[in-house]
Write a protein that holds these residues in place. Structure first.
Motif, PDB file in Angstrom:
ATOM      1  N   ALA A 113       0.826  -1.206   0.000  1.00  0.00           N
ATOM      2  CA  ALA A 113       0.000   0.000   0.000  1.00  0.00           C
ATOM      3  C   ALA A 113       0.865   1.262   0.000  1.00  0.00           C
ATOM      4  N   PHE A 114       1.958   1.243   0.766  1.00  0.00           N
ATOM      5  CA  PHE A 114       2.832   2.407   0.835  1.00  0.00           C
ATOM      6  C   PHE A 114       3.528   2.657  -0.497  1.00  0.00           C
ATOM      7  N   LEU A 115       4.014   1.575  -1.127  1.00  0.00           N
ATOM      8  CA  LEU A 115       4.806   1.720  -2.345  1.00  0.00           C
ATOM      9  C   LEU A 115       3.953   2.061  -3.558  1.00  0.00           C
ATOM     10  N   PHE A 116       2.788   1.471  -3.660  1.00  0.00           N
ATOM     11  CA  PHE A 116       1.991   1.625  -4.884  1.00  0.00           C
ATOM     12  C   PHE A 116       0.815   2.594  -4.730  1.00  0.00           C
ATOM     13  N   LEU A 117       0.517   3.050  -3.510  1.00  0.00           N
ATOM     14  CA  LEU A 117      -0.587   3.981  -3.310  1.00  0.00           C
ATOM     15  C   LEU A 117      -0.130   5.299  -2.700  1.00  0.00           C
ATOM     16  N   LEU A 118       0.509   5.225  -1.533  1.00  0.00           N
ATOM     17  CA  LEU A 118       0.859   6.455  -0.825  1.00  0.00           C
ATOM     18  C   LEU A 118       1.995   7.215  -1.500  1.00  0.00           C
ATOM     19  N   VAL A 119       3.012   6.500  -1.952  1.00  0.00           N
ATOM     20  CA  VAL A 119       4.146   7.181  -2.601  1.00  0.00           C
ATOM     21  C   VAL A 119       3.719   7.893  -3.880  1.00  0.00           C
ATOM     22  N   PRO A 120       3.001   7.248  -4.809  1.00  0.00           N
ATOM     23  CA  PRO A 120       2.547   7.986  -5.997  1.00  0.00           C
ATOM     24  C   PRO A 120       1.649   9.177  -5.645  1.00  0.00           C
ATOM     25  N   LEU A 121       0.798   9.018  -4.639  1.00  0.00           N
ATOM     26  CA  LEU A 121      -0.075  10.118  -4.234  1.00  0.00           C
ATOM     27  C   LEU A 121       0.752  11.290  -3.704  1.00  0.00           C
ATOM     28  N   ALA A 122       1.762  10.989  -2.908  1.00  0.00           N
ATOM     29  CA  ALA A 122       2.630  12.047  -2.390  1.00  0.00           C
ATOM     30  C   ALA A 122       3.412  12.719  -3.517  1.00  0.00           C
ATOM     31  N   VAL A 123       3.855  11.944  -4.503  1.00  0.00           N
ATOM     32  CA  VAL A 123       4.592  12.512  -5.637  1.00  0.00           C
ATOM     33  C   VAL A 123       3.712  13.478  -6.415  1.00  0.00           C
ATOM     34  N   VAL A 124       2.431  13.124  -6.606  1.00  0.00           N
ATOM     35  CA  VAL A 124       1.512  13.993  -7.352  1.00  0.00           C
ATOM     36  C   VAL A 124       1.422  15.358  -6.688  1.00  0.00           C
ATOM     37  N   PHE A 125       1.180  15.388  -5.397  1.00  0.00           N
ATOM     38  CA  PHE A 125       1.025  16.671  -4.706  1.00  0.00           C
ATOM     39  C   PHE A 125       2.360  17.405  -4.566  1.00  0.00           C
ATOM     40  N   THR A 126       3.456  16.667  -4.403  1.00  0.00           N
ATOM     41  CA  THR A 126       4.769  17.311  -4.308  1.00  0.00           C
ATOM     42  C   THR A 126       5.133  17.999  -5.613  1.00  0.00           C
ATOM     43  N   GLU A 127       4.944  17.302  -6.734  1.00  0.00           N
ATOM     44  CA  GLU A 127       5.252  17.892  -8.034  1.00  0.00           C
ATOM     45  C   GLU A 127       4.295  19.027  -8.377  1.00  0.00           C
ATOM     46  N   ALA A 128       3.031  18.903  -7.958  1.00  0.00           N
ATOM     47  CA  ALA A 128       2.060  19.957  -8.246  1.00  0.00           C
ATOM     48  C   ALA A 128       2.410  21.261  -7.552  1.00  0.00           C
ATOM     49  N   LEU A 129       2.968  21.170  -6.331  1.00  0.00           N
ATOM     50  CA  LEU A 129       3.304  22.366  -5.555  1.00  0.00           C
ATOM     51  C   LEU A 129       4.789  22.696  -5.611  1.00  0.00           C
ATOM     52  N   LYS A 130       5.508  22.098  -6.551  1.00  0.00           N
ATOM     53  CA  LYS A 130       6.957  22.279  -6.618  1.00  0.00           C
ATOM     54  C   LYS A 130       7.345  23.719  -6.882  1.00  0.00           C
ATOM     55  N   LYS A 131       6.547  24.430  -7.682  1.00  0.00           N
ATOM     56  CA  LYS A 131       6.855  25.826  -8.019  1.00  0.00           C
ATOM     57  C   LYS A 131       6.064  26.822  -7.189  1.00  0.00           C
ATOM     58  N   GLY A 132       5.422  26.334  -6.132  1.00  0.00           N
ATOM     59  CA  GLY A 132       4.705  27.226  -5.234  1.00  0.00           C
ATOM     60  C   GLY A 132       3.206  27.281  -5.519  1.00  0.00           C
ATOM     61  N   TRP A 133       2.496  27.888  -4.570  1.00  0.00           N
ATOM     62  CA  TRP A 133       1.040  27.971  -4.666  1.00  0.00           C
ATOM     63  C   TRP A 133       0.585  28.862  -5.817  1.00  0.00           C
ATOM     64  N   GLU A 134       1.346  29.894  -6.090  1.00  0.00           N
ATOM     65  CA  GLU A 134       0.941  30.805  -7.162  1.00  0.00           C
ATOM     66  C   GLU A 134       0.940  30.104  -8.514  1.00  0.00           C
ATOM     67  N   ALA A 135       2.019  29.355  -8.785  1.00  0.00           N
ATOM     68  CA  ALA A 135       2.087  28.606 -10.041  1.00  0.00           C
ATOM     69  C   ALA A 135       1.012  27.523 -10.083  1.00  0.00           C
ATOM     70  N   TYR A 136       0.718  26.949  -8.933  1.00  0.00           N
ATOM     71  CA  TYR A 136      -0.330  25.913  -8.872  1.00  0.00           C
ATOM     72  C   TYR A 136      -1.690  26.494  -9.235  1.00  0.00           C
ATOM     73  N   LEU A 137      -2.031  27.635  -8.655  1.00  0.00           N
ATOM     74  CA  LEU A 137      -3.324  28.260  -8.944  1.00  0.00           C
ATOM     75  C   LEU A 137      -3.414  28.715 -10.396  1.00  0.00           C
ATOM     76  N   ILE A 138      -2.306  29.199 -10.941  1.00  0.00           N
ATOM     77  CA  ILE A 138      -2.307  29.602 -12.350  1.00  0.00           C
ATOM     78  C   ILE A 138      -2.546  28.391 -13.244  1.00  0.00           C
ATOM     79  N   ALA A 139      -1.949  27.260 -12.881  1.00  0.00           N
ATOM     80  CA  ALA A 139      -2.079  26.053 -13.706  1.00  0.00           C
ATOM     81  C   ALA A 139      -3.511  25.535 -13.737  1.00  0.00           C
ATOM     82  N   ILE A 140      -4.217  25.581 -12.599  1.00  0.00           N
ATOM     83  CA  ILE A 140      -5.566  25.017 -12.574  1.00  0.00           C
ATOM     84  C   ILE A 140      -6.630  26.032 -12.991  1.00  0.00           C
TER      85      ILE A 140
END
Length: 300
Positions: free
Chosen positions: A43-70
């Motif tokens: 569960a950790f390797l195939f569920l939690l890690v990919p989920l954490a990667v998604v949010f980490t990469e989404a916020l990598k450039k900060g909240w401003e870039a995130y809001l502009i993207a969506i």
């Protein structure tokens, strides 16, 4: 000989050893710990890690870039289109699922097995194949293509095609949740209501629907999650027209192929949030159903 038999018959019950019955959980402690560790590691390797990667990469450039993207125009259109398709497909599948499960669980008729098979068809057919079916039906060289072109009706590479493909891949969810539930409940309550003079429609609203409400809501939640996350069938019929026929999953693919990783993960994070909300609602409904079953057992 008779004295021995008499003594054996009057022997204390405590001296008679019960037959050996192996326990289902008689494995050593290390085996149970190993199984738990494997499950948690998976569960950790195939569920939690990919989920954490998604949010980490989404916020990598900060909240401003995130809001502009969506909130970018194409992304916002993809979000609106996804919500629109789900708003059409889910109620349609709700109506079909309730009607089909009512007919299958409450009545005997010819073609019942065929109807059950058709309900399970989307589970056994690849979504891409289902999309190709609509291309063969409504494409320019399809069965109805010439007629549609003569009447200026566009189904493929437009919203109607996306809705049809989404309805096809999601319509088993509600029905498959309700059919076993209705079959387990039987017909006694409905028959009693009809004997007391209630109409069929009133019986459904006041007897059947309250008994299936949690199963119905569970099926609707699963159907909505699949409708918003569908990729294969929608990819075939949409045409990938940016700003017109791209849903959120297709928008993620386009952004990723353009190496715009931050924006791709930002849109993907919205789908991940949807999955988390769906999981929370699913757990809540399961808890309510379990609690309702305990109360029903206690009342009996």
């Amino acid at each position: 000989m008779s004295a021995i038999t008499t003594n054996a018959a009057h022997a204390p019950a405590s001296h008679i050893e019960p037959p050996y019955v192996p326990a289902a959980t008689s494995e050593p402690a290390w085996v149970r710990l190993l199984l738990i560790a494997v499950a948690l590691g998976f569960a950790f390797l195939f569920l939690l890690v990919p989920l954490a990667v998604v949010f980490t990469e989404a916020l990598k450039k900060g909240w401003e870039a995130y809001l502009i993207a969506i909130t970018e125009e194409d992304a916002w259109h993809a979000i609106r289109l996804t919500l629109t398709v789900a708003a059409i497909a889910v109620p349609a599948n709700l109506i079909f699922g309730v009607a089909a499960s009512w007919a299958i669980a409450k009545f005997e008729f010819r073609g019942k097995s065929l109807l059950l098979t058709l309900i399970d068809l989307p589970f056994s057919v690849s979504p891409v194949i289902s999309g190709l079916i609509y291309v063969l039906l409504f494409g320019a060289h399809g069965w109805f293509g010439a007629w549609l072109m003569e009447h200026d009706i566009q189904i493929l590479f437009a919203v109607p095609g996306i809705v049809l493909a989404t309805v096809f891949v999601t319509f088993p969810f509600v029905a498959r949740e309700l059919i076993p539930l209705m079959q387990s409940q039987g017909n006694e309550e409905e028959e009693a209501a009809l004997v007391l003079g209630a109409s069929g429609w009133r019986t459904f609203w006041h007897v059947t629907l309250p008994n299936i409400r949690w199963g119905l809501l569970y099926g609707v939640i699963l159907c909505n999650a699949r409708a918003m996350g569908e990729f294969g069938a929608v990819s075939v019929v949409s045409g990938h027209i940016r700003g017109e026929t791209n849903t959120m999953p297709l928008q993620v693919e386009i952004l990723y192929n353009e190496y715009n990783f931050a924006a791709a993960f930002a849109v993907a994070s919205l789908l991940a949030l949807l999955a988390l909300v769906t999981l929370a609602l699913k757990s809540l409904i399961e808890w309510r159903v379990h609690r309702h079953a305990i109360h029903a057992t206690g009342d009996e």
